[in-house]
Design a protein around this motif. Structure first.
Motif, PDB file in Angstrom:
ATOM      1  N   VAL A 161       0.856  -1.184   0.000  1.00  0.00           N
ATOM      2  CA  VAL A 161       0.000   0.000   0.000  1.00  0.00           C
ATOM      3  C   VAL A 161       0.893   1.235   0.000  1.00  0.00           C
ATOM      4  O   VAL A 161       1.713   1.407   0.902  1.00  0.00           O
ATOM      5  CB  VAL A 161      -0.925   0.036   1.238  1.00  0.00           C
ATOM      6  N   ILE A 162       0.737   2.091  -1.019  1.00  0.00           N
ATOM      7  CA  ILE A 162       1.524   3.317  -1.106  1.00  0.00           C
ATOM      8  C   ILE A 162       0.595   4.502  -0.878  1.00  0.00           C
ATOM      9  O   ILE A 162      -0.446   4.628  -1.535  1.00  0.00           O
ATOM     10  CB  ILE A 162       2.211   3.449  -2.477  1.00  0.00           C
ATOM     11  N   SER A 163       0.982   5.368   0.042  1.00  0.00           N
ATOM     12  CA  SER A 163       0.123   6.504   0.370  1.00  0.00           C
ATOM     13  C   SER A 163       0.970   7.703   0.760  1.00  0.00           C
ATOM     14  O   SER A 163       2.096   7.561   1.235  1.00  0.00           O
ATOM     15  CB  SER A 163      -0.817   6.130   1.513  1.00  0.00           C
ATOM     16  N   GLY A 164       0.383   8.900   0.569  1.00  0.00           N
ATOM     17  CA  GLY A 164       1.068  10.133   0.929  1.00  0.00           C
ATOM     18  C   GLY A 164       0.408  10.818   2.102  1.00  0.00           C
ATOM     19  O   GLY A 164      -0.816  10.763   2.253  1.00  0.00           O
ATOM     20  N   ASP A 165       1.200  11.492   2.918  1.00  0.00           N
ATOM     21  CA  ASP A 165       0.629  12.155   4.098  1.00  0.00           C
ATOM     22  C   ASP A 165       0.002  13.504   3.774  1.00  0.00           C
ATOM     23  O   ASP A 165      -0.518  14.183   4.660  1.00  0.00           O
ATOM     24  CB  ASP A 165       1.696  12.318   5.187  1.00  0.00           C
TER      25      ASP A 165
ATOM     26  N   TRP B  31       4.720   4.763   3.414  1.00  0.00           N
ATOM     27  CA  TRP B  31       4.195   6.093   3.730  1.00  0.00           C
ATOM     28  C   TRP B  31       5.167   7.139   3.217  1.00  0.00           C
ATOM     29  O   TRP B  31       6.331   7.151   3.595  1.00  0.00           O
ATOM     30  CB  TRP B  31       4.027   6.207   5.235  1.00  0.00           C
ATOM     31  N   VAL B  32       4.699   8.022   2.333  1.00  0.00           N
ATOM     32  CA  VAL B  32       5.583   8.985   1.674  1.00  0.00           C
ATOM     33  C   VAL B  32       5.210  10.399   2.098  1.00  0.00           C
ATOM     34  O   VAL B  32       4.094  10.861   1.857  1.00  0.00           O
ATOM     35  CB  VAL B  32       5.499   8.859   0.144  1.00  0.00           C
ATOM     36  N   HIS B  33       6.139  11.087   2.722  1.00  0.00           N
ATOM     37  CA  HIS B  33       5.906  12.446   3.185  1.00  0.00           C
ATOM     38  C   HIS B  33       5.873  13.434   2.014  1.00  0.00           C
ATOM     39  O   HIS B  33       6.647  13.336   1.074  1.00  0.00           O
ATOM     40  CB  HIS B  33       6.979  12.858   4.194  1.00  0.00           C
ATOM     41  N   ASN B  34       4.932  14.359   2.083  1.00  0.00           N
ATOM     42  CA  ASN B  34       4.710  15.417   1.097  1.00  0.00           C
ATOM     43  C   ASN B  34       4.230  14.886  -0.257  1.00  0.00           C
ATOM     44  O   ASN B  34       4.354  15.561  -1.273  1.00  0.00           O
ATOM     45  CB  ASN B  34       5.950  16.283   0.882  1.00  0.00           C
ATOM     46  N   LEU B  35       3.634  13.705  -0.252  1.00  0.00           N
ATOM     47  CA  LEU B  35       3.030  13.143  -1.465  1.00  0.00           C
ATOM     48  C   LEU B  35       1.521  13.331  -1.396  1.00  0.00           C
ATOM     49  O   LEU B  35       0.906  13.107  -0.354  1.00  0.00           O
ATOM     50  CB  LEU B  35       3.378  11.652  -1.579  1.00  0.00           C
ATOM     51  N   GLY B  36       0.928  13.743  -2.522  1.00  0.00           N
ATOM     52  CA  GLY B  36      -0.514  13.898  -2.605  1.00  0.00           C
ATOM     53  C   GLY B  36      -1.210  12.610  -3.024  1.00  0.00           C
ATOM     54  O   GLY B  36      -0.796  11.516  -2.647  1.00  0.00           O
ATOM     55  N   HIS B  37      -2.230  12.758  -3.861  1.00  0.00           N
ATOM     56  CA  HIS B  37      -3.113  11.638  -4.198  1.00  0.00           C
ATOM     57  C   HIS B  37      -2.683  10.873  -5.446  1.00  0.00           C
ATOM     58  O   HIS B  37      -3.382   9.952  -5.852  1.00  0.00           O
ATOM     59  CB  HIS B  37      -4.537  12.175  -4.393  1.00  0.00           C
ATOM     60  N   LYS B  38      -1.546  11.211  -6.053  1.00  0.00           N
ATOM     61  CA  LYS B  38      -1.200  10.591  -7.331  1.00  0.00           C
ATOM     62  C   LYS B  38       0.174   9.912  -7.329  1.00  0.00           C
ATOM     63  O   LYS B  38       1.085  10.303  -8.070  1.00  0.00           O
ATOM     64  CB  LYS B  38      -1.256  11.646  -8.434  1.00  0.00           C
ATOM     65  N   PRO B  39       0.339   8.838  -6.556  1.00  0.00           N
ATOM     66  CA  PRO B  39       1.612   8.113  -6.612  1.00  0.00           C
ATOM     67  C   PRO B  39       1.916   7.553  -7.992  1.00  0.00           C
ATOM     68  O   PRO B  39       3.081   7.404  -8.359  1.00  0.00           O
ATOM     69  CB  PRO B  39       1.407   6.964  -5.600  1.00  0.00           C
TER      70      PRO B  39
END
Length: 354
Positions: A261-265, A290-298
């Motif tokens: 699961v890849i998600s941004g904070d 969990w990726v800091h400063n990532l939005g909704h479009k990995p």
């Protein structure tokens, strides 16, 4: 009485005017964004897809991509196909009712759409695959992994929407569109002109704090969602998500496939702390990246990490956490949409992973 007749005549003229604008606008959208793949009749739904056959020396198993709400097959194909071409068989398709796919009569929920995907795989001779789902495509991916384990080699969730969230609210225009008669009238008159005016700003907030890629809206054919039939299908999907998640989220523990699961904070579209953390909690062995400063479009902003996740569930030894730190360094200074795009407030009971 004459004033009443005049008012009614003006109202009817206004309605027919908006209908005309919508019809012409939809025709122009279709002229500018023609189908780019093939079609297959799957249980009464005409599904539009792009099938990239496996190379003779494929190092990865087949991969099936499931796009999110308001999108179509180009949204994942454009950023990810170039990185995987020659390495794996790939299937990109428009979910039922989206892009150039027909809705059919039995695709009103994620489970039904997962069944359609399984049937499309059978049609193309794909026995098992890694399933990659973005946003609303995440809940379809969860349905596929749960209901078609024999066809599932691994699951990759990108900024997914899979669990019940506080209040279960969605945008008012989705709920309005699903109403009988009034929703049809709304979608046939106002969604195109209003949506065309708001689309650029809305897309900024989908990507925020990251930058929208140049020419994203046109290259990914996003305006296709503004056609009335597509908008109604999209609204039905989104408006029904909360009820579906309430019923099915308790069953995610049934999923046994390798999962990432890849998600941004900084996701401004879904409650990442509920959906992504929930999947990592509910699916045994799932890895949350969990990726800091990532939005909704990995799929667009962290394409390298997305490919790494596919490789990981396919059995390769990949350090996804290290890859995430590389992505973070690349996007650390992103602040697009600041002041215009509000962060989703995290419920007090939910704790962010570190």
């Amino acid at each position: 009485m004459n004033l009443i007749y005049a008012a009614l005549a003006f109202l009817m003229a206004l309605v027919f005017g908006f209908v005309g604008v919508t019809r012409v606008g939809s025709w122009l959208i279709e002229r500018r964004n023609p189908p780019i793949g093939e079609f297959a009749d799957i249980d009464g739904a005409r599904i539009h897809y792009v099938h990239v056959p496996a190379p003779a020396n494929a190092e990865l198993p087949p991969i099936v991509f499931i796009h999110g709400a308001s999108a179509n097959l180009r949204d994942q194909m454009l950023p990810l196909r170039p990185l995987l071409e020659g390495r794996a068989e790939m299937l990109f398709f428009d979910r039922p009712g989206h892009g150039w796919s027909g809705r059919g009569t039995n695709n009103e929920n994620p489970s039904a759409q997962a069944n359609t995907i399984a049937a499309l795989m059978d049609h193309l001779g794909i026995r098992k695959a890694v399933i990659v789902g973005h946003s609303f495509g995440g809940v379809v991916t969860s349905a596929f992994g749960r209901e078609h384990p024999d066809k599932t080699l691994g699951l990759v969730f990108l900024a997914p929407a899979t669990h019940p969230w506080p209040g279960g609210a969605t945008a008012w225009y989705y709920n309005l569109t699903t109403m009988p008669v009034l929703g049809w009238l709304f979608s046939e008159t106002l969604t195109y002109p209003a949506g065309a005016l708001q689309m650029a700003d809305a897309t900024t907030c989908v990507f925020s704090p990251n930058k929208v890629p140049d020419n994203y809206l046109s290259s990914a054919s996003i305006p296709l969602v503004l056609r009335p039939t597509a908008f109604r299908a999209n609204a039905t999907d989104v408006a029904g998500l909360y009820r579906y998640a309430l019923a099915t989220a308790p069953r995610y523990a049934e999923i046994k496939a390798p999962t990432v699961v890849i998600s941004g904070d900084r996701d401004k579209v879904v409650y990442a702390h509920i959906h992504s953390v929930g999947l990592a909690r509910d699916i045994a062995g799932a890895e949350l990246v969990w990726v800091h400063n990532l939005g909704h479009k990995p799929d667009w902003i962290a394409t390298d990490l997305t490919v790494g996740a596919i490789e990981k569930v396919a059995g390769k030894n990949i350090d996804l956490q290290a890859m995430a730190r590389t992505v973070e360094a690349r996007i650390a200074g992103d602040a697009y949409g600041a002041g215009r795009c509000a962060d989703i407030k995290v419920p007090q009971a939910e704790l962010a992973p570190t």
